[in-house]
Enzyme design. Structure first.
Site, PDB file in Angstrom:
ATOM      1  N   VAL A   1       0.636  -1.162  -0.018  1.00 57.65           N
ATOM      2  CA  VAL A   1      -0.128  -0.292  -0.122  1.00 57.65           C
ATOM      3  C   VAL A   1       0.922   1.196   0.069  1.00 57.65           C
ATOM      4  O   VAL A   1       0.621   2.042  -0.634  1.00 57.65           O
ATOM      5  CB  VAL A   1      -1.110   0.020   1.276  1.00 57.65           C
ATOM      6  CG1 VAL A   1      -1.827   1.202   1.261  1.00 57.65           C
ATOM      7  CG2 VAL A   1      -1.693  -0.973   1.016  1.00 57.65           C
ATOM      8  N   CYS A   2       1.795   1.258   0.516  1.00 57.19           N
ATOM      9  CA  CYS A   2       2.937   2.388   0.810  1.00 57.19           C
ATOM     10  C   CYS A   2       3.473   2.653  -0.493  1.00 57.19           C
ATOM     11  O   CYS A   2       3.688   3.610  -0.935  1.00 57.19           O
ATOM     12  CB  CYS A   2       4.000   2.272   2.021  1.00 57.19           C
ATOM     13  SG  CYS A   2       3.057   2.235   3.686  1.00 57.19           S
ATOM     14  N   ASP A   3       3.894   1.537  -1.053  1.00 57.44           N
ATOM     15  CA  ASP A   3       4.748   1.494  -2.213  1.00 57.44           C
ATOM     16  C   ASP A   3       3.771   2.121  -3.296  1.00 57.44           C
ATOM     17  O   ASP A   3       4.134   3.151  -4.133  1.00 57.44           O
ATOM     18  CB  ASP A   3       4.937   0.141  -2.901  1.00 57.44           C
ATOM     19  CG  ASP A   3       5.749   0.097  -4.228  1.00 57.44           C
ATOM     20  OD1 ASP A   3       6.799  -0.189  -4.387  1.00 57.44           O
ATOM     21  OD2 ASP A   3       4.873   0.120  -5.310  1.00 57.44           O
TER      22      ASP A   3
END
EC number: 1.11.1.24
Length: 164
Positions: free
Chosen positions: A59-61
């Site tokens: 998700v952060c990527d």
């Protein structure tokens, strides 16, 4: 104390909450070469600050890629801040072929997290959030994602950034 969830578990946030309309507080973080960076380094520019728990997660990527792709056409700067070590951030940028992404580490003393109220106490990570600041560092948009594994509202954040 503000509370969110992470994987549906309650998480308490520490620090001073920043709200829309506030003047954004200064902070001290590290760039990928271990140089200190503050909000003052981006004086006179509009800023989209994308905060992620850990750049090495899916998700952060995706959040980092989306904001950098969508906002790169604008006259401003996109900052991704996490509590990851600067070395991990640098490795992530290199392995993904992203040279223009500005990743900043709040690992050393959680200065950003404390000043913006996004330190996840139980995890010593930063809560997923987005702040859009105008050229004078006024907060024109803020989103604190209530479930840490969810995406932020990309469209709302990008619209606020574009309309400064």
């Amino acid at each position: 104390m503000t509370e969110i969830t992470f994987k549906n578990n309650p998480i308490h946030l520490e620090g001073t909450e920043v709200s829309k309309g506030d003047v954004a507080p200064n902070f001290k973080v590290l760039d990928n070469s271990l140089n200190e960076v503050t909000l003052d380094n981006f004086k006179g520019q509009k800023k989209l600050i994308s905060v992620v728990p850990s750049i090495d997660t899916g998700v952060c990527d995706q959040q980092t890629r989306k904001f950098n792709e969508e906002a790169s056409q604008e006259n401003g700067v996109v900052l991704t801040i996490s509590a990851d070590l600067p070395f991990a951030q640098k490795r992530w940028c290199a392995s993904n072929g992203l040279e223009n992404v500005i990743t900043l580490s709040d690992h050393k003393d959680l200065s950003f997290g404390e000043h913006y109220g996004v330190v996840m106490k139980e995890m010593r990570l930063l809560a997923r959030s987005v702040f859009v600041l105008d050229e004078n560092n006024h907060v024109v948009y803020k989103e604190l994602v209530q479930e840490g594994t969810d995406f932020p509202n990309f469209e709302a954040a990008l619209e606020a950034y574009r309309n400064i």
